[in-house]
Design an enzyme around this catalytic site. Structure first.
Site, short mmCIF file in Angstrom:
data_model
loop_
_atom_site.label_atom_id
_atom_site.label_comp_id
_atom_site.label_asym_id
_atom_site.label_seq_id
_atom_site.Cartn_x
_atom_site.Cartn_y
_atom_site.Cartn_z
N ILE A 137 0.82 -1.22 0.00
CA ILE A 137 0.00 0.00 0.00
C ILE A 137 0.86 1.28 0.00
O ILE A 137 0.40 2.32 -0.46
CB ILE A 137 -1.00 -0.02 1.19
CG1 ILE A 137 -2.18 0.91 0.91
CG2 ILE A 137 -0.32 0.31 2.51
CD1 ILE A 137 -3.35 0.73 1.86
N ASN A 184 -2.55 1.76 15.71
CA ASN A 184 -3.06 1.45 17.06
C ASN A 184 -3.51 2.76 17.69
O ASN A 184 -3.25 3.84 17.15
CB ASN A 184 -2.01 0.72 17.91
CG ASN A 184 -0.75 1.54 18.05
OD1 ASN A 184 -0.77 2.65 18.58
ND2 ASN A 184 0.37 1.03 17.54
N GLY A 216 3.80 -4.14 11.16
CA GLY A 216 2.89 -4.39 10.05
C GLY A 216 2.80 -3.23 9.07
O GLY A 216 3.80 -2.56 8.77
N ASP A 276 1.42 -0.38 9.48
CA ASP A 276 1.71 0.87 10.20
C ASP A 276 3.21 1.19 10.12
O ASP A 276 3.61 2.31 9.76
CB ASP A 276 1.26 0.68 11.66
CG ASP A 276 1.16 1.96 12.45
OD1 ASP A 276 1.32 3.05 11.86
OD2 ASP A 276 0.92 1.87 13.68
N SER A 325 -7.03 -4.88 10.73
CA SER A 325 -7.18 -5.83 11.86
C SER A 325 -6.81 -7.28 11.54
O SER A 325 -6.88 -8.12 12.43
CB SER A 325 -8.62 -5.83 12.42
OG SER A 325 -8.84 -4.70 13.22
N THR A 326 -6.43 -7.58 10.29
CA THR A 326 -6.22 -9.00 9.95
C THR A 326 -4.80 -9.49 10.17
O THR A 326 -4.49 -10.64 9.85
CB THR A 326 -6.62 -9.28 8.48
OG1 THR A 326 -5.73 -8.57 7.62
CG2 THR A 326 -8.05 -8.88 8.21
N GLY A 327 -3.93 -8.63 10.69
CA GLY A 327 -2.55 -9.03 10.96
C GLY A 327 -2.37 -9.25 12.45
O GLY A 327 -2.93 -10.20 13.04
N VAL A 328 -1.62 -8.36 13.09
CA VAL A 328 -1.34 -8.43 14.53
C VAL A 328 -2.63 -8.55 15.34
O VAL A 328 -2.68 -9.27 16.35
CB VAL A 328 -0.56 -7.16 14.97
CG1 VAL A 328 -0.37 -7.12 16.47
CG2 VAL A 328 0.78 -7.09 14.26
N TYR A 329 -3.71 -7.89 14.90
CA TYR A 329 -4.96 -7.86 15.68
C TYR A 329 -5.81 -9.13 15.51
O TYR A 329 -6.83 -9.28 16.19
CB TYR A 329 -5.77 -6.61 15.36
CG TYR A 329 -5.26 -5.35 16.06
CD1 TYR A 329 -4.16 -5.39 16.90
CD2 TYR A 329 -5.89 -4.12 15.88
CE1 TYR A 329 -3.69 -4.24 17.54
CE2 TYR A 329 -5.43 -2.98 16.52
CZ TYR A 329 -4.33 -3.03 17.34
OH TYR A 329 -3.87 -1.91 17.98
N1 AR6 Z 1 0.76 -3.08 2.31
C1 AR6 Z 1 -0.48 -3.63 2.40
N2 AR6 Z 1 -0.85 -4.45 3.41
C2 AR6 Z 1 0.07 -4.74 4.34
C3 AR6 Z 1 1.39 -4.22 4.32
C4 AR6 Z 1 1.72 -3.34 3.24
N3 AR6 Z 1 2.93 -2.80 3.15
N4 AR6 Z 1 2.07 -4.70 5.40
C5 AR6 Z 1 1.22 -5.51 6.06
N5 AR6 Z 1 0.04 -5.54 5.42
P1 AR6 Z 1 -1.35 -5.28 10.52
P2 AR6 Z 1 -3.66 -4.88 12.31
C6 AR6 Z 1 -1.21 -6.27 5.76
O1 AR6 Z 1 -0.75 -6.24 11.47
O2 AR6 Z 1 -3.98 -6.32 12.28
C7 AR6 Z 1 0.55 -2.54 14.07
O3 AR6 Z 1 1.66 -2.80 14.87
C8 AR6 Z 1 -1.08 -7.47 6.65
O4 AR6 Z 1 -0.64 -8.60 5.91
O5 AR6 Z 1 -0.48 -4.29 9.87
O6 AR6 Z 1 -4.79 -3.88 12.12
C9 AR6 Z 1 -0.25 -1.34 14.54
O7 AR6 Z 1 0.58 -0.36 15.13
C10 AR6 Z 1 -2.51 -7.62 7.13
O8 AR6 Z 1 -3.29 -8.30 6.16
O9 AR6 Z 1 -2.56 -4.42 11.23
C11 AR6 Z 1 -1.16 -1.96 15.54
O10 AR6 Z 1 -0.56 -2.11 16.81
C12 AR6 Z 1 -3.01 -6.17 7.20
O11 AR6 Z 1 -2.04 -5.40 6.50
C13 AR6 Z 1 -1.46 -3.31 14.97
O12 AR6 Z 1 -0.33 -3.64 14.15
C14 AR6 Z 1 -3.15 -5.63 8.61
O13 AR6 Z 1 -2.11 -6.15 9.42
C15 AR6 Z 1 -2.68 -3.29 14.08
O14 AR6 Z 1 -2.96 -4.60 13.69
#
Ligand code: AR6
Length: 189
Positions: free
Chosen positions: A15, A28, A36, A38, A121-125
């Site tokens: 993205i 967050n 992730g 962020d 929300s689909t990664g760390v969360y």
């Molecule tokens: N481009 C597009 N999607 C991505 C990228 C990218 N460069 N990198 C990761 N993803 P997450 P959350 C996808 O964990 O679950 C952070 O530490 C990833 O594969 O980034 O909302 C924040 O500070 C997944 O499908 O976000 C919060 O503490 C999606 O993005 C926490 O993680 C979301 O994964 C938020 O957790």
């Protein structure tokens, strides 16, 4: 519901490379960065992004706020906070829908024509990808359908990092397409 699905596009990629009016950050509630997507957004935007986030004083789950994109190709970053998945009985679907809706409202208020979302929300969360994709697609479609046809945003890009995430969003879009077609044929709306 008016069929607005042609405004929603599922793509696979990073993205931070999207040259659009706004990209959405899955942040967050501190808004002070993380891992992730962020972490990737802060790294690509440069340290100015953190300095712009600091005075915002955080953001509640389901809310959103906006900053410039600084060194990103995107003009703005819309920071939203999705819910942590606790099994689905703690209001997660409503909070996730609210994160999408709050982001879309900010995009509209800032005259954004094209907006790119990650799978919030689909990664760390830990929100299950299929369920999150269903909420994402439905919420975006409802938002677009309740506004005039020529209003902004006009194009929503769902930028999926993995093949599985892309598949989950394409499936969710297809299920909604079939539901709308069935409603159309039975004359209900
Ligand atoms: N481009 C597009 N999607 C991505 C990228 C990218 N460069 N990198 C990761 N993803 P997450 P959350 C996808 O964990 O679950 C952070 O530490 C990833 O594969 O980034 O909302 C924040 O500070 C997944 O499908 O976000 C919060 O503490 C999606 O993005 C926490 O993680 C979301 O994964 C938020 O957790």
């Amino acid at each position: 519901m008016r069929n607005v699905l042609h405004h929603i596009h599922v793509v696979q990629g990073d993205i931070t490379r999207e040259a659009v009016d706004a990209i959405v950050n899955a942040a967050n509630s501190s808004l002070l960065g993380g891992g992730g997507v962020d972490g990737a957004i802060h790294a690509a935007a440069g340290p100015e992004l953190l300095e712009a986030c600091r005075p915002l004083g955080g953001c509640p789950t389901g809310g959103a706020c906006i900053t410039p994109g600084f060194r990103l190709p995107a003009r703005y970053v819309i920071h939203t906070v999705g819910p942590v998945w606790h099994g689905g009985f703690e209001g997660e679907p409503q909070l996730l829908a609210s994160a999408y809706r709050s982001s879309l409202l900010l995009a509209a208020d800032n005259a954004c024509r094209v907006v790119a979302f990650p799978a919030i929300s689909t990664g760390v969360y830990g929100y299950p990808a299929d369920m999150a994709a269903t909420v994402a697609v439905r919420t975006i479609a409802e938002f677009l359908a309740e506004r005039p046809e020529d209003s902004l945003p006009q194009e929503i890009r769902l930028v999926c990092f993995s093949d599985a995430s892309r598949q989950a969003h394409e499936n969710a879009l297809q299920r909604l397409r079939e539901k709308l077609r069935a409603q159309d044929e039975s004359g209900t709306c």
